[in-house]
Design a protein around this motif. Structure first.
Motif, PDB file in Angstrom:
ATOM      1  N   TYR A 218      52.941  -2.874  31.037  1.00 15.63           N
ATOM      2  CA  TYR A 218      53.530  -3.048  32.399  1.00 15.63           C
ATOM      3  C   TYR A 218      52.903  -2.196  33.198  1.00 15.63           C
ATOM      4  O   TYR A 218      52.589  -2.434  34.390  1.00 15.63           O
ATOM      5  CB  TYR A 218      54.728  -3.262  32.617  1.00 15.63           C
ATOM      6  CG  TYR A 218      55.255  -4.415  31.967  1.00 15.63           C
ATOM      7  CD1 TYR A 218      54.837  -5.858  32.278  1.00 15.63           C
ATOM      8  CD2 TYR A 218      56.124  -4.640  30.684  1.00 15.63           C
ATOM      9  CE1 TYR A 218      55.539  -6.972  31.667  1.00 15.63           C
ATOM     10  CE2 TYR A 218      56.671  -5.683  30.167  1.00 15.63           C
ATOM     11  CZ  TYR A 218      56.183  -6.854  30.619  1.00 15.63           C
ATOM     12  OH  TYR A 218      56.715  -8.005  30.001  1.00 15.63           O
ATOM     13  N   TYR A 223      53.631  -2.032  37.432  1.00 15.51           N
ATOM     14  CA  TYR A 223      55.114  -2.788  37.627  1.00 15.51           C
ATOM     15  C   TYR A 223      56.392  -1.791  37.244  1.00 15.51           C
ATOM     16  O   TYR A 223      57.274  -1.991  37.712  1.00 15.51           O
ATOM     17  CB  TYR A 223      55.324  -4.071  36.757  1.00 15.51           C
ATOM     18  CG  TYR A 223      54.638  -5.378  37.212  1.00 15.51           C
ATOM     19  CD1 TYR A 223      54.929  -5.757  38.248  1.00 15.51           C
ATOM     20  CD2 TYR A 223      53.657  -5.860  36.446  1.00 15.51           C
ATOM     21  CE1 TYR A 223      54.096  -7.022  38.528  1.00 15.51           C
ATOM     22  CE2 TYR A 223      52.752  -6.946  36.855  1.00 15.51           C
ATOM     23  CZ  TYR A 223      53.255  -7.453  38.121  1.00 15.51           C
ATOM     24  OH  TYR A 223      52.387  -8.752  38.522  1.00 15.51           O
ATOM     25  N   GLY A 240      59.300  -1.789  41.793  1.00 16.75           N
ATOM     26  CA  GLY A 240      59.032  -1.558  40.145  1.00 16.75           C
ATOM     27  C   GLY A 240      60.293  -1.800  39.443  1.00 16.75           C
ATOM     28  O   GLY A 240      61.510  -1.969  39.965  1.00 16.75           O
ATOM     29  N   ALA A 312      60.520  -5.366  41.431  1.00 19.83           N
ATOM     30  CA  ALA A 312      59.144  -5.500  41.873  1.00 19.83           C
ATOM     31  C   ALA A 312      58.824  -6.019  42.860  1.00 19.83           C
ATOM     32  O   ALA A 312      59.383  -7.037  43.472  1.00 19.83           O
ATOM     33  CB  ALA A 312      58.336  -6.139  40.413  1.00 19.83           C
ATOM     34  N   HIS A 389      58.761 -11.164  37.753  1.00 18.33           N
ATOM     35  CA  HIS A 389      58.173 -10.168  38.365  1.00 18.33           C
ATOM     36  C   HIS A 389      56.697 -10.665  38.770  1.00 18.33           C
ATOM     37  O   HIS A 389      56.173 -10.357  39.699  1.00 18.33           O
ATOM     38  CB  HIS A 389      58.118  -9.073  37.397  1.00 18.33           C
ATOM     39  CG  HIS A 389      57.162  -9.209  36.266  1.00 18.33           C
ATOM     40  ND1 HIS A 389      57.683  -9.768  35.322  1.00 18.33           N
ATOM     41  CD2 HIS A 389      55.842  -8.819  35.804  1.00 18.33           C
ATOM     42  CE1 HIS A 389      56.775  -9.960  34.255  1.00 18.33           C
ATOM     43  NE2 HIS A 389      55.702  -9.234  34.689  1.00 18.33           N
ATOM     44  N   TRP A 390      56.185 -11.641  37.893  1.00 16.52           N
ATOM     45  CA  TRP A 390      54.720 -12.186  38.088  1.00 16.52           C
ATOM     46  C   TRP A 390      54.874 -13.579  38.480  1.00 16.52           C
ATOM     47  O   TRP A 390      53.996 -14.336  39.192  1.00 16.52           O
ATOM     48  CB  TRP A 390      53.821 -11.908  36.964  1.00 16.52           C
ATOM     49  CG  TRP A 390      52.489 -12.138  37.233  1.00 16.52           C
ATOM     50  CD1 TRP A 390      51.568 -11.686  38.179  1.00 16.52           C
ATOM     51  CD2 TRP A 390      51.838 -13.170  36.460  1.00 16.52           C
ATOM     52  NE1 TRP A 390      50.474 -12.292  38.001  1.00 16.52           N
ATOM     53  CE2 TRP A 390      50.230 -13.367  36.703  1.00 16.52           C
ATOM     54  CE3 TRP A 390      52.207 -13.968  35.136  1.00 16.52           C
ATOM     55  CZ2 TRP A 390      49.374 -14.167  36.457  1.00 16.52           C
ATOM     56  CZ3 TRP A 390      51.317 -14.715  34.815  1.00 16.52           C
ATOM     57  CH2 TRP A 390      49.985 -14.859  35.363  1.00 16.52           C
TER      58      TRP A 390
END
Length: 402
Positions: A218, A223, A240, A312, A389-390
């Motif tokens: 990560y 992240y 983060g 994040a 987070h993505w």
């Protein structure tokens, strides 16, 4: 259309009858409720510095995994998950019930397994020296990696270990895909029960966040939360997540099945929806969350929100914008107390929602920014939000049973 045919098309009501939690805060429901009431946070900012992690609380795995041999052949994340699954079955009153366990569906969200740190470090060192061509990497893969490592990386080993240790031997599904896998595991379980394809399911996930290889992975995406802990809503603008260790499992069953065996429900799981925002333009995640909110039926009244917001960026800022568009509803971010437990974050939110509804109260806020506010209102429904987070967004509606 006959009355019988019309009735047959109505979705089956799904109850949450078992909850298993093991995390950085505690293990078990009473201990978690006390930890939340005390606003307790367990972080380690030294052993993995500069990264921050939420380490697993002390647990005696013997209580749910009695055979030492079984424990030894599991990685840490599998032990955590198998332990949490046992707690969920115990909570539902199904531990050792061979009749039900033999036909219980199992749906697990899982990541990959361990990596060989020595080999990874050697490859990275070769790359730094300019010696990491395809031939060199292939040579290391052929000569340096243990054959057993590939078996250890099978994501469906958690489901296999749960089957071996606890005797859950109905159908089995394992989803991969980080936070979105946790959303889909619960969504599919509910869909099967609502359609009458399943009577009872064990659903959940686990993660060991105390892994240097995972932190390295990560870090490539920048992240990780570094250089000191901060609550989720206080991490902007850089943001983060602080990886956490923990497992969250649920027993979900049809109302008729639960009533037939005299099970007492924690709450009703009414709806789970998911989407995949393109995340190409500012506001895309906010718009997707608005769409999911509408799909749930635009909840109102004594509604609270439990979110797995990662910390994040930019996704957390976009989720915050969504929350600010729905003022008046108390919000709780699990990442502040538990860290980010990836696939487990959404099942964790549902577990805490069901626990809160069963106890007639929302646990206290733990946020210095003011986004989370205290409330004395007794919620009758809680919306659980998961925004990866993505990639990947999801929501669940959990309701009190009077």
């Amino acid at each position: 259309m006959s009355e019988t045919a019309s009735t047959a098309k109505q979705p089956v009501e799904a109850w949450i009858t078992g909850i298993g939690l093991a995390s950085s805060l505690a293990e078990g429901l009473d201990a978690h409720w006390q930890a939340l009431a005390e606003r307790r946070i367990n972080v380690d900012d030294k052993n993995f510095a500069p990264c921050v992690v939420h380490p697993l609380a002390p647990i005696s795995f013997d209580q749910q995994i009695p055979k030492k041999g079984d424990q030894r052949q599991m990685e840490a994340w599998q032990r955590i998950g198998t332990y949490a699954a046992g707690l969920a079955l115990e909570s539902a009153g199904l531990k050792g019930n061979k009749d039900v366990l033999s036909r219980m569906d199992m749906i697990v969200a899982a990541g990959g397994g361990e990596r060989d740190l020595a080999v990874d470090a050697a490859v990275l060192n070769d790359q730094a020296k300019g010696n990491a061509g395809p031939a060199a990497i292939n040579e290391r893969l052929m000569n340096d990696l243990r054959p057993t490592l590939f078996l250890a990386q099978l994501s469906n080993l958690l489901a296999g270990n749960i089957a071996i240790v606890h005797g859950v031997t109905g159908s089995s599904r394992t989803f991969m895909g980080e936070e979105a896998a946790g959303v889909d595991a619960v969504r599919i379980a509910l869909a099967r029960i609502a359609a009458g394809q399943s009577d009872v399911a064990l659903v959940g996930a686990a993660q060991n966040g105390e892994r240097k290889d995972q932190l390295l992975l990560y870090e490539f995406g920048d992240y990780n939360l570094k250089d000191g802990y901060a609550p989720v809503w206080q991490r902007a603008p850089k943001g983060g997540f602080a990886l956490g260790s923990g497992g969250a499992f649920l027993v979900i069953e049809s109302r008729a099945h639960a009533e037939a065996r005299g099970a007492k429900p924690f709450a009703r799981l009414s709806k789970v929806v998911a989407d995949l925002s393109h995340r190409k333009a500012p506001g895309d995640v906010t718009a997707t969350l608005d769409k999911l909110w509408t799909s749930l039926g635009a909840p109102s009244g004594n509604t609270a929100i439990i979110t797995g917001a990662t910390g994040a960026e930019p996704v957390t800022a976009e989720e915050r914008a969504f929350l600010q568009n729905h003022p008046g509803m108390p919000v709780r971010a699990t990442g502040t107390m538990f860290g980010h437990i990836m696939e487990s974050q959404f099942p964790l939110g549902i577990a805490l929602a069901a626990l809160s509804l069963s106890r007639g109260a929302l646990f206290p806020a733990n946020d210095p920014t003011g986004l989370e506010t205290e409330t004395t209102e007794q919620p009758n429904q809680i919306v659980v939000i998961g925004a990866g987070h993505w990639r990947g967004e999801g929501m669940a509606l959990v309701e009190a049973i009077n």
